[in-house]
Write a protein that holds these residues in place. Structure first.
Motif, short mmCIF file in Angstrom:
data_model
loop_
_atom_site.label_atom_id
_atom_site.label_comp_id
_atom_site.label_asym_id
_atom_site.label_seq_id
_atom_site.Cartn_x
_atom_site.Cartn_y
_atom_site.Cartn_z
N MET C 1 -58.30 -37.22 25.52
CA MET C 1 -57.14 -36.68 24.85
C MET C 1 -55.87 -37.06 25.59
SD MET C 1 -57.60 -32.97 23.30
CE MET C 1 -57.70 -32.36 24.95
N ASP C 2 -55.94 -38.18 26.24
CA ASP C 2 -54.78 -38.59 27.02
C ASP C 2 -53.89 -39.46 26.17
OD1 ASP C 2 -53.04 -39.02 28.97
OD2 ASP C 2 -54.29 -40.45 30.09
N PHE C 3 -52.71 -39.01 25.97
CA PHE C 3 -51.78 -39.78 25.16
C PHE C 3 -50.84 -40.61 26.02
CE2 PHE C 3 -53.23 -36.51 22.43
CZ PHE C 3 -53.38 -37.14 21.21
N GLY C 4 -51.09 -40.58 27.31
CA GLY C 4 -50.24 -41.35 28.20
C GLY C 4 -48.95 -40.65 28.53
N TYR C 5 -48.78 -39.49 27.93
CA TYR C 5 -47.58 -38.72 28.29
C TYR C 5 -47.89 -37.25 28.09
CZ TYR C 5 -46.32 -37.76 23.40
OH TYR C 5 -46.29 -37.30 22.13
N PRO C 6 -47.22 -36.38 28.81
CA PRO C 6 -47.51 -34.94 28.69
C PRO C 6 -46.99 -34.38 27.38
CG PRO C 6 -45.73 -35.30 30.24
CD PRO C 6 -46.21 -36.66 29.82
N VAL C 7 -47.89 -34.16 26.47
CA VAL C 7 -47.50 -33.78 25.11
C VAL C 7 -46.71 -32.47 25.09
CG1 VAL C 7 -48.35 -33.25 22.83
CG2 VAL C 7 -49.55 -34.91 24.25
N LEU C 8 -47.27 -31.45 25.74
CA LEU C 8 -46.64 -30.14 25.64
C LEU C 8 -45.29 -30.12 26.33
CD1 LEU C 8 -49.75 -27.89 26.16
CD2 LEU C 8 -48.58 -28.47 24.05
N THR C 9 -45.22 -30.76 27.50
CA THR C 9 -43.94 -30.78 28.21
C THR C 9 -42.87 -31.42 27.34
OG1 THR C 9 -45.15 -31.03 30.24
CG2 THR C 9 -42.81 -31.53 30.31
N VAL C 10 -43.24 -32.51 26.71
CA VAL C 10 -42.26 -33.18 25.86
C VAL C 10 -41.86 -32.27 24.72
CG1 VAL C 10 -41.92 -35.09 24.29
CG2 VAL C 10 -43.00 -35.48 26.49
N LEU C 11 -42.84 -31.59 24.17
CA LEU C 11 -42.53 -30.68 23.07
C LEU C 11 -41.55 -29.60 23.51
CD1 LEU C 11 -45.76 -29.79 21.06
CD2 LEU C 11 -43.66 -30.84 20.25
N ILE C 12 -41.78 -29.10 24.70
CA ILE C 12 -40.92 -28.01 25.17
C ILE C 12 -39.56 -28.54 25.59
CG2 ILE C 12 -40.64 -26.31 27.00
CD1 ILE C 12 -43.69 -26.04 26.98
N ALA C 13 -39.58 -29.68 26.27
CA ALA C 13 -38.33 -30.15 26.86
C ALA C 13 -37.43 -30.80 25.84
CB ALA C 13 -38.63 -31.11 28.00
N PHE C 14 -38.05 -31.43 24.83
CA PHE C 14 -37.23 -32.21 23.92
C PHE C 14 -36.09 -31.43 23.26
CE2 PHE C 14 -36.47 -33.92 19.63
CZ PHE C 14 -35.81 -35.07 20.01
N PRO C 15 -36.37 -30.25 22.69
CA PRO C 15 -35.24 -29.52 22.08
C PRO C 15 -34.16 -29.18 23.08
CG PRO C 15 -37.33 -28.56 21.44
CD PRO C 15 -37.64 -29.54 22.50
N MET C 16 -34.58 -28.85 24.29
CA MET C 16 -33.59 -28.44 25.27
C MET C 16 -32.70 -29.62 25.65
SD MET C 16 -34.26 -25.98 28.50
CE MET C 16 -35.83 -25.49 27.96
N VAL C 17 -33.33 -30.75 25.88
CA VAL C 17 -32.56 -31.94 26.22
C VAL C 17 -31.64 -32.31 25.06
CG1 VAL C 17 -32.70 -34.37 26.80
CG2 VAL C 17 -34.31 -32.75 27.80
N ALA C 18 -32.23 -32.24 23.88
CA ALA C 18 -31.45 -32.60 22.71
C ALA C 18 -30.28 -31.63 22.55
CB ALA C 18 -32.32 -32.58 21.47
N ALA C 19 -30.52 -30.36 22.89
CA ALA C 19 -29.45 -29.37 22.76
C ALA C 19 -28.26 -29.74 23.63
CB ALA C 19 -29.98 -27.99 23.14
N CYS C 20 -28.55 -30.29 24.81
CA CYS C 20 -27.44 -30.68 25.67
C CYS C 20 -26.62 -31.78 25.01
CB CYS C 20 -27.95 -31.15 27.02
SG CYS C 20 -28.78 -29.84 27.90
N GLY C 21 -27.30 -32.60 24.21
CA GLY C 21 -26.58 -33.66 23.52
C GLY C 21 -25.53 -33.12 22.56
N LEU C 22 -25.73 -31.87 22.12
CA LEU C 22 -24.79 -31.28 21.18
C LEU C 22 -23.37 -31.23 21.73
CD1 LEU C 22 -26.77 -28.29 19.73
CD2 LEU C 22 -25.82 -30.17 18.46
N PHE C 23 -23.28 -31.14 23.05
CA PHE C 23 -21.95 -30.98 23.64
C PHE C 23 -21.07 -32.20 23.41
CE2 PHE C 23 -24.21 -27.84 26.32
CZ PHE C 23 -23.46 -26.76 25.90
N PHE C 24 -21.72 -33.31 23.07
CA PHE C 24 -20.91 -34.52 22.90
C PHE C 24 -20.48 -34.70 21.45
CE2 PHE C 24 -23.78 -35.15 26.48
CZ PHE C 24 -22.83 -35.33 27.47
N LEU C 25 -20.90 -33.77 20.61
CA LEU C 25 -20.55 -33.92 19.20
C LEU C 25 -19.41 -32.98 18.85
CD1 LEU C 25 -24.16 -33.97 17.78
CD2 LEU C 25 -22.71 -35.89 18.40
N ARG C 26 -18.76 -33.32 17.72
CA ARG C 26 -17.62 -32.51 17.36
C ARG C 26 -17.74 -31.92 15.96
NH1 ARG C 26 -13.23 -32.10 20.60
NH2 ARG C 26 -13.60 -33.40 22.40
N ALA C 27 -17.79 -32.79 14.97
CA ALA C 27 -17.72 -32.31 13.58
C ALA C 27 -18.94 -31.46 13.25
CB ALA C 27 -17.66 -33.50 12.62
#
Lengths: 125, 482, 510, 102, 324
Positions: C1-27
């Motif tokens: 069941m190895d996908f070569g990357y930590p599935v759950l960590t990515v699942l958890i971290a992705f929204p948070m990282v993406a949320a930080c990206g919000l700061f660069f948006l305006r409209a």
């Protein structure tokens, strides 16, 4: 240990001093006249009726000098034990220590000087 | 003298103080701007103390011990000084000609605290403590013409003097009954009240002096008043640094506070009272600094939780929490100082709408407030977590319960900070316009990042603390510092 | 069941990282699009979870030292119970984004930041296998939820948000104490390891109480439920959706994950009490809901009732009951979420949540009413919908356990039908007030309502895949439970032990 | 009664007198004097403790010397602050100095 | 018992001796002062009572005793009368450790210098009590000045004393005297000329003598802190002042002028001490009637800006030289 002859001597001499102070006072109290009334108990201001309170506001400089003294006096106190042991202590380390100590004292005088404490009259904010 | 390299951080700070003193003596014309160089000097001090982290040894007839614990606290103190200097470098509340003196006193106090971190003998501790305190007594009233500052100053010093006197009295009892003042030797003595009432009474009194610095419950009177009265920048110093000194001494002395001793129980009870009282009082405050004052009373109580367990882990937890406390408070005070651009005292409602006016400050304030509550993922949570883990199972479980209940209690007023900054829009006209420059934002951001990072990855710092705690008990540290 | 990357960590971290990206948006519009894209990406990232093996093991495990000295670990993994919750959470996110597309007008950026942050921490809660990590995520979720209510909420948002925050935090502080106690007694924070251990009854007694308080507040069970109506009513619709669909599940998940495996004897001991409270919750929630004039409040109270079914199912300790509880969790997430979204939709039109202001929609908004009717039926457990599956399982479990419990559930179900019909009838055929000018559902609303509807039918008609996922885990859970639930129960007098404990603490203090 | 006890009783009396005075005094300078009294009590107790037990007598005297020095420094700062207070409040009575309250 | 008496009797004799010595000195010094003043101002001074007015001091004392002991209204009577007594009490004790001759000493004390310095500070307390308790403007002002001045001059004095004790390694006056035995070249005045000068200056400051008599300053403050005192109250202050003068002159003689040692070996004795002390006292009187009074700020700044740094530097130099 607790009570030595030195203590005794001190007390003795102090008692003698008390005697020496109280004796004349008692004699004077016996001999002196005891007038009452009039302005005899009025504070002495060269014959004028006293004006206002005797408590004047002093310049803040008085306080500052008093404060410096407080700090210095006790610092100098520390040198007394040192002084008795200094000649016996070998090597240069005692000197270095005394030097450090005294240079701090001098430094503080310099500090006060630079801050204008010794400039008189002065209004310290 | 042969081990002069051991005390390089202390010497460096002494040098800094002397330099400040020379500058403050100089004529007006010659004087360069102190704020131009001091931050670099303080930063270098931080660096120097980090470099010196590994040194170990005894100095001055064994009253001065350089070990992991002392180096840990020296780094913490140097860091605190750095931040305080940066924070104060934009102050408006002190006239130009007094600034250098102000920094000199700050530096001197810091120097004293650094010494305190290494002292392992009671008389020396007392001396270092006073060295650190006196400069602080002097800086509190330094707030242009403020009545409150003068009042705070006089309250602080009078209570401080009483606490000192009591501590000394206790010291004399310890001398009379245990015949030594070295902590290492005292640790081997009998501290049961039944066997040695005089020593225990003395110890309690001596600890009282430390509690005063820490603002623990019965000795906390000064705390809110001083925070409120002193200027924001000064309060940032007073709120954080002297507590480091008190904690390091308590941590050292805690090596002989075995659980079950009367003193330890007393400590625990005081801790419990302190947190409850501090939190309850903080609930009704509207002045921001006063609120933080009561909150620091509560935090002093939390730290007791780590001390009562009498294990290396407990001491390490206390040390770690001290660090967390320092960073969190400096962060909050940084924001207070930046928001109150004219140096006034802030009320809670002055924070209204901060998210709009200064988003970075607001975000950092949130980080700080939640760290103070102990919400993850901040340093405050990790600190609190380490504290209760270390204390559980050593006979003071009730204290842990009191602690967690208090955390819930504390939420209300810390949330108030957050609420005003984020959810209230109606800023009154008199509210100050916060300093929103790069300096303010960068400082707040970095401190907030520190709070968060140390909360997410506490292991390196905590391992250092644990190694330091173990070294106090003579357990050889294995692989510490990494 | 190895996908070569930590599935759950990515699942958890992705929204948070993406949320930080919000700061660069305006409209605001860009922000919405961005967040929507993020939520879809998150769905895509969850695809590897399809590879879930149908057994009771923890899968996708990741284990890294966090604070070695203290035994803290970064320890993630999912089993059948948590997998469903994870999927539910991920699926709810795009719906939330969509349903607040026009609903949220101010501070759009921050709103979406909170949503994403929230998703991250909730996923963390369902995935973590280390107690402290669990706690970290558990608490981290509070802040965005608080903000969702306090900033974007209704008129009384200050009170509601504060109440929400204080209740949940107060509960969870004791949870922290319990966690620490587990560490000291059991020597580890890892949940799978702790599940293997037998603790003394005295310890279990207190640990259960501490944990149960936290979870009961979260669920919420009867005496601790008062924050829920306030929070639901004031929260924006996306907030309500998350609250109902995900947050409440954290409480029941906690019961399943911690109380039953870690403190089996105490759970067994307290089961009658918990069942009683659950029954009270069911009936009380239904009865109060019946009297509400505010639609949102009504649904909020219905949640109390539904969650009562869940806790009831859990504490029956039999296969059917726990299965039912799990399904009920899932269903409640889907159905109540959808109901709240619909309330949001209608609120955007009428700017009122009163039933009296939203009557007679059957004529003017047929599509809306269709979905409403469907969800209402599902909510009351109409056969053929998913609600039926969950509820019937709990019923079966209850009757298996004790006939009386089963009988006592029945009024709850009847009440549910009563209040749901009452509100649905009024909304569909009541005398319209201002509804005539309202437009029916637009495309976006169609999308976000159709998706839950699909699941309603899917679970309602073909629940087998879901059973396949959960059954092994539940089996294991119950087996473990049965093996260990008798730990010295008879040897000790529980209440007496408790009294002694308290007295000794008091004596210590003196 | 041993000599140590005797000294300690005297020291305790000093301490208590100071504490009592501290609560009774209404002026800051008076409070300072009381604090000094307490410090002196502590110093006396310390020197007695060192002298009359097996503790190192020199260390005790040294400690007391430090106490004296620090007491003086303390008095200096207190007086300086009292001057500041008096200038800002126009009074050094405790009853007038109450601006800080919640 | 015998040992007890052996200790006791010399002490009692010493105490009585000190009383006599103090009383005599007061009489002699008053006479000297007035005569000196007269001659300096080209007038004969007291001339009526006895030959050359030699009985004048005695008669003055009697006159003082016949005056009423006035307690001013609004004064604090207890403190008011405590002040002169307090000023008098420690004076006798100050004579105790001073070696006037090889065997003429009250008691050999190993911390004699410290004892003298400690107890002489009582005077400041007495002065401030007197000024404060009499509730008189002159009194209060005089007391404030007196305190500011005596405390200020105490520090260079201490530092100078320390210089000597750094050299000798002791605080025992007998020991210090012994180290100056032999010929005149062994006197410390040659080794410490700067210290001697500082000591002399500080001596004037400490005893409130002109040109540093700001505390009394007849022309400005009437009589300073003892303005309100009449009769023996004034007399006590007067006697105490002379007592302190004698003490400090004696100490100066011991520290710098070899104590009871003569200029050449073999002729040591108490007479040398007497001679040196009186030489110094005469010097003080001479200065009083010769030099004008300084201003108060000058007075303090002389001390803080000159005496103190000089004394410190001197001490440092001494410490260095000892090590060399």
């Amino acid at each position: 240990m607790v009570f030595s002859w030195l203590h005794f001597a001190m007390i003795l001499f102090l008692l003698a001093g008390l005697l020496f102070a109280c004796g004349p006072l008692i004699l004077a109290a016996l001999f002196a006249p005891k007038a009452r009334g009039g302005d005899i108990g009025m504070p002495y201001e060269c014959g004028m009726v006293p004006y206002g309170s005797s408590w004047a506001r002093w310049g803040v400089s008085y306080y500052v000098y008093a404060l410096i003294f407080l700090a210095f006096d006790v610092d100098v106190l520390y040198l007394f034990p040192v002084s008795t042991a200094y000649t016996d202590a070998a090597g240069w380390i005692p000197f270095v220590k005394v030097f450090i100590f005294l240079s701090f004292l001098i430094l503080s005088v310099v500090y006060f000087w630079a801050k204008g404490v010794f400039t008189w009259p002065r209004r310290i904010q | 003298m042969s081990h002069i390299t051991l005390i390089v951080p202390e010497l460096y700070f002494l040098l800094l103080v002397v330099a400040l003193m020379i500058q403050s003596c100089g004529t007006r014309e010659w004087k360069p701007d102190v704020e131009k160089w001091l931050p670099f000097g303080a930063g270098l001090g931080f660096f120097v103390s980090i470099v010196a982290y590994g040194s170990q040894g005894y100095l001055f007839w064994d009253v001065y011990k350089v070990d992991m614990m002392s180096q840990f606290f020296k780094i913490v103190i140097a860091f605190g000084f750095y931040v305080v200097v940066l924070n104060a470098s934009r102050k408006k509340t002190i006239s130009d000609e007094k600034r250098t003196d102000y920094y000199m006193l700050l530096g001197f106090s810091t120097f004293g605290l650094m010494l305190l971190a290494s002292c392992v003998e009671l008389i020396t501790i007392y001396l270092a403590l006073e060295l650190a305190s006196y400069s602080m007594y002097a800086i509190i009233p330094l707030r242009a013409k403020s009545k409150g500052a003068a009042e705070a100053g006089v309250k602080y010093i009078l209570f401080g003097a009483v606490a000192t006197a009591l501590a000394l009295y206790g010291l004399s009892y310890i001398m009379a009954s245990q015949h030594t003042t070295y902590i290492a030797e005292l640790a081997g003595k009998n501290w049961h009240f039944a066997d040695n009432p005089m020593a225990v009474a003395g110890l309690c009194l001596f600890l009282g002096g430390m509690f005063f610095k820490l603002a623990l419950f019965p000795f906390h009177f000064w705390c809110p008043d001083v925070y409120q009265g002193a200027s924001n920048e000064t309060a940032a110093f007073v709120a954080t640094m002297p507590k480091m000194g008190a904690i390091v001494v308590l941590v050292r002395m805690a090596t002989f506070l075995k659980p079950g001793l009367e003193v330890t129980t007393l400590l625990a009870v005081l801790g419990a009272c302190s947190m409850t009282f501090g939190n309850l009082s903080a609930l009704v405050q509207t002045d921001l600094k006063r609120l933080l004052g009561f909150s620091s009373v509560a935090h002093a109580g939390y730290i007791m939780v780590g001390l009562v367990s009498g294990t290396p882990e407990g001491l390490a937890a206390a040390a770690f929490y001290a660090l967390a406390y320092l960073v969190m408070n400096l962060l909050v005070f940084w924001i207070i100082s930046r928001v109150a651009v004219d140096g006034r005292n802030l009320k809670l409602h002055d924070l209204n709408g901060l998210y709009k006016k200064a988003p970075v400050l607001a975000f950092s304030l949130a980080a700080g407030a939640f760290a103070l509550v102990g919400l993850p993922p901040t340093m405050g949570f990790m600190g609190k977590f380490f504290l209760i883990t270390s204390a559980w199972g050593h006979g003071y479980n009730w204290l842990v319960i009191v602690l967690v209940l208090n955390s819930a209690l504390a939420i209300y007023y810390y949330l108030g900070l957050f609420r005003h900054a984020f959810t209230e829009d109606t800023a009154s006209d008199s509210s100050p316009v916060p300093d929103n420059g790069w300096f303010a934002s960068a400082g707040a951001g970095m401190l907030a990042a520190a709070v968060l990072l140390a909360g997410i990855i506490p292991a390196p710092l905590f391992n250092f603390a644990v190694a330091a705690g173990k070294s106090l008990f003579g357990i050889v540290a294995v692989g510490g510092g990494h | 069941m190895d996908f070569g990357y930590p599935v759950l960590t990515v699942l958890i971290a992705f929204p948070m990282v993406a949320a930080c990206g919000l700061f660069f948006l305006r409209a605001p519009q860009v922000v919405r699009m961005y967040t929507f894209a993020v939520s879809i990406l998150e769905l895509l990232l969850a695809i590897p979870l399809m590879n879930f093996q149908l057994n009771a093991e923890f899968q996708f495990v990741e284990q890294i030292d966090w604070v070695h000295q203290w035994g803290l670990q970064y320890y993630l993994g999912v089993d059948g119970i948590s997998l469903l919750m994870v999927l539910l959470t991920i699926a709810i996110l795009p719906l939330c984004v969509m349903c607040s597309w026009t609903y949220i007008g101010k501070r759009v950026k921050e709103f979406h930041f909170c949503l994403l942050f929230m998703t991250s921490s909730v996923l963390g809660v369902f995935c973590s296998l280390d107690l402290v990590l669990f706690y970290v995520f558990w608490e981290a979720m509070l802040i965005p939820m608080y903000l969702l209510i306090a900033v974007w909420g209704g008129d009384d948002r200050k009170y509601a948000s504060l109440k929400f925050f204080l209740y949940t935090l107060a509960g969870s502080t004791l949870l922290l104490a319990a966690i620490v106690a587990f560490r000291i007694t059991g020597g580890t924070f890892a949940i799978p390891d702790l599940m293997q251990m037998n603790f003394s009854f005295r310890f279990q007694f207190w640990a259960f109480l501490a944990m149960a308080l936290a979870f009961a507040i979260k669920v919420p069970m009867f005496p601790f439920h008062t924050w829920l109506p306030a929070a639901h009513v004031q929260a924006p619709s996306a907030g309500s959706v998350i609250l109902a669909a995900v947050l409440l599940k954290m409480g029941t998940y906690g019961f399943l994950r911690f109380c039953l495996p870690l403190t089996p004897a105490a759970s067994a001991y307290f089961a009658p009490m918990m069942i009683a409270i659950s029954l009270v919750s069911i009936i009380y929630g239904g009865a109060i809901a019946l009297g509400q004039s505010d639609i949102k409040k009504l649904i909020a109270y219905s949640s109390v009732g539904h969650m009562g079914f869940v806790t009831l199912g859990i504490f029956l300790f039999n296969m059917r009951g726990v299965e039912g509880a799990l399904f009920q969790m899932l269903n409640h997430g889907i159905v109540t979420g959808a109901l709240f979204m619909m309330i949001g939709a209608v609120y955007e039109r009428s700017h009122s949540r009163e039933i009296s202001d939203n009557m007679g929609l059957g004529k003017y908004m047929p599509a809306f009413m269709f979905f409403w009717g469907l969800m209402a039926l599902s909510s009351l457990g109409f056969p053929g919908t998913n609600g039926f599956v969950g509820e019937i399982l709990v019923f079966v479990g209850a009757f298996q356990e004790n006939t009386w419990i089963g009988f006592l559930c029945v009024p709850g179900a009847l009440l549910a039908a009563a209040y749901m019909f009452r509100v649905s009838l009024k909304m569909a055929w009541g005398k319209p007030t201002t509804a005539s000018k309202w437009r029916d559902l637009n495309a976006r609303e169609w999308v976000y309502l159709a998706l839950p509807a699909v699941f309603v039918f899917w679970i309602g008609l073909a629940p087998t895949p879901f059973f396949n996922i959960v059954d092994p885990s539940i089996n294991k859970l119950l087996n473990d439970f049965d093996k260990r639930k008798v730990a010295h129960l008879e040897a000790e007098q529980p209440m007496q032990t408790a009294a002694n404990d308290i007295l000794s603490v008091l004596a210590d203090k003196k | 009664m041993s000599a140590l006890t005797l000294y300690q009783i005297v020291a305790l009396i000093l301490l208590c007198a100071g504490l009592f005075g501290l609560t009774q005094r209404r002026s800051l300078v008076g409070m300072l004097i009381c604090v000094e009294l307490m410090l002196n009590g502590a110093g006396l107790s310390m020197v007695a403790a060192a002298q009359l037990t097996e503790f190192n007598a020199v260390l005790g005297q040294l400690g007391t010397l430090f106490v004296m020095g620090l007491a003086a420094a303390e008095a200096t700062i207190v007086l300086a602050i009292v001057v500041v207070v008096a200038r800002r409040f126009g009074s050094a009575r405790t009853s007038d100095i109450t601006t800080l309250k919640e | 018992m015998n040992a007890f008496l052996q200790h006791l009797i010399p002490l009692v004799i010493g105490a009585i001796g000190a009383m006599v010595w103090l009383g005599l000195n007061a009489l002699v010094l008053v006479y000297c002062e007035r005569k000196f003043a007269g001659h300096i101002q080209r007038r004969p001074g007291p001339f009526e009572v006895g030959p050359h007015g030699i009985l004048q001091p005695l008669i003055d004392g009697l006159k003082l005793m016949g005056k009423q002991l006035l307690t001013p209204d609004n004064s604090d009577a207890i403190l008011f009368w405590m002040a002169p007594i307090l000023s008098m009490i420690p004076v006798l004790l100050l004579f105790m450790p001073i070696p006037y001759g090889p065997s003429v000493i009250g008691m050999k004390v190993n911390l004699g210098l410290l004892l003298i310095l400690a107890f002489s500070s009582f005077n400041g307390l007495a002065v401030i009590l007197a000024g404060w308790a009499s509730n008189n403007k002159w009194g209060v002002l005089g007391a404030a000045r007196a305190v500011a001045q005596t405390v200020a001059y105490e520090i260079p004095l201490l530092l100078v004393v320390l210089t000597i004790s750094f050299m000798t390694g002791t605080l025992d006056l007998s020991e210090i005297t012994a180290q100056q035995s032999g010929h005149i070249g062994n006197w410390f005045i040659w080794k410490q000329p700067l210290a001697f000068i500082i000591f002399i200056v500080a001596m004037f400051g400490e005893t409130n003598r002109a040109p540093f008599d700001l505390a009394e300053a007849e022309s400005e403050l009437t009589a300073g802190f003892h303005t309100e005192y009449s009769s023996m109250g004034f007399g006590l202050f007067f006697m105490a002042e002379y007592g302190y003068m004698v003490v400090i002159s004696s100490v100066c003689a011991v520290l710098f002028l070899g104590g009871f040692h003569g200029p050449i070996p073999g002729i040591d004795g108490w007479w040398w001490m007497l001679l040196k002390t009186y030489a110094l006292l005469s010097f003080m009187i001479w200065v009083r009637w010769t030099y004008p009074r300084v201003r108060f700020d000058q007075l303090l700044n002389i001390n803080w800006k000159w005496l103190l740094p000089l004394a410190t530097a001197n001490l440092l130099a001494t410490a260095l030289l000892i090590k060399l």
